[in-house]
Design a protein around this motif. Structure first.
Motif, short mmCIF file in Angstrom:
data_model
loop_
_atom_site.label_atom_id
_atom_site.label_comp_id
_atom_site.label_asym_id
_atom_site.label_seq_id
_atom_site.Cartn_x
_atom_site.Cartn_y
_atom_site.Cartn_z
N THR A 130 0.83 -1.21 0.00
CA THR A 130 0.00 0.00 0.00
C THR A 130 0.86 1.25 0.00
O THR A 130 0.57 2.22 -0.71
N ALA B 21 -7.47 0.97 -3.09
CA ALA B 21 -8.17 -0.31 -2.99
C ALA B 21 -8.40 -0.90 -4.36
O ALA B 21 -8.32 -2.13 -4.55
N ASN C 167 -9.55 -4.35 0.53
CA ASN C 167 -9.86 -3.24 1.42
C ASN C 167 -8.57 -2.77 2.10
O ASN C 167 -7.82 -3.60 2.62
#
Length: 216
Positions: free
Chosen positions: A130, A146, A152
């Motif tokens: 991420t 996402a 998620n």
């Protein structure tokens, strides 16, 4: 503009021309280079020349020369009398407008192996992925992250915010979506000055993802 001399102060209402009181600094018998080493060994983020000069009570020019001498010493450059030096496993590097001691590049694998086996607080794989998306695509919303990762990312984004590696850049006036950007702390942790120094990632992606490196 910050003065390139040691900081001085005057008391409230002091008459013009009154003698200024030097800012506290190191005693005269302590070498500036040794004092700098002591400070740089314990700091968590790069220190500017001005902040170091203020801490030592010495002119910025003196601190700059001392920094240059330490860089040469750690790099193993020969002394003035020709005596060969010892190249250290660490280096003094300028990052983000300040100076800090870092592991020398050729020892990254050694340190990485140690940290991976000894440091229980390292980021998870999900957090690293991420963080990479944000670093290369910033500013970027949580929804867009996402979409790229196909999972998620709410908890991971909260983790990165808590670590201080990312921050809220702005909120889209139309959608209300918060867009995230990386912080200077990430640059410090990576040992780089700007995001432009990040390696190109497009050639490593299976689908080529043309332009992935350009949105920064």
């Amino acid at each position: 503009m910050a003065s390139e001399t040691a900081a001085t102060t005057t008391g409230p209402g002091a008459p013009d021309g009154a003698e200024q009181t030097p800012a506290p600094g190191i005693p005269d018998h302590i070498e500036v280079e040794r004092a700098l080493e002591a400070i740089l060994m314990i700091v968590d983020e790069p220190q500017s020349l001005v902040s170091l000069a203020s801490a030592l009570g010495r002119p910025v020019a003196v601190v700059r020369d001392a920094i240059a001498a330490l860089v040469a010493d750690y790099d193993g450059e020969a002394s003035d009398d020709g005596t060969p030096g010892t190249r250290r496993g660490f280096e003094l590097r300028e990052v983000g407008g300040g100076w800090r001691i870092y592991v020398r590049g050729e020892y990254d694998d050694v340190v990485r192996d140690y940290v991976q086996t000894q440091n229980p607080s390292k980021l998870s794989q999900a957090a690293l992925e991420t963080l990479a998306v944000i670093a290369y695509k910033q500013p970027i919303s949580r929804g867009a992250i996402a979409s790229i990762r196909a999972v998620n990312v709410d908890s991971v984004v909260r983790t990165l915010l808590g670590r201080g590696l990312i921050t809220e850049g702005f909120t889209d006036s139309e959608t209300g979506a918060i867009h995230y950007v990386t912080t200077d702390l990430l640059l410090t942790q990576l040992g780089i000055n700007t995001l432009d120094e990040l390696p190109k990632i497009s050639p490593l992606l299976d689908d080529g993802s043309a332009g992935f490196d350009d949105v920064r």
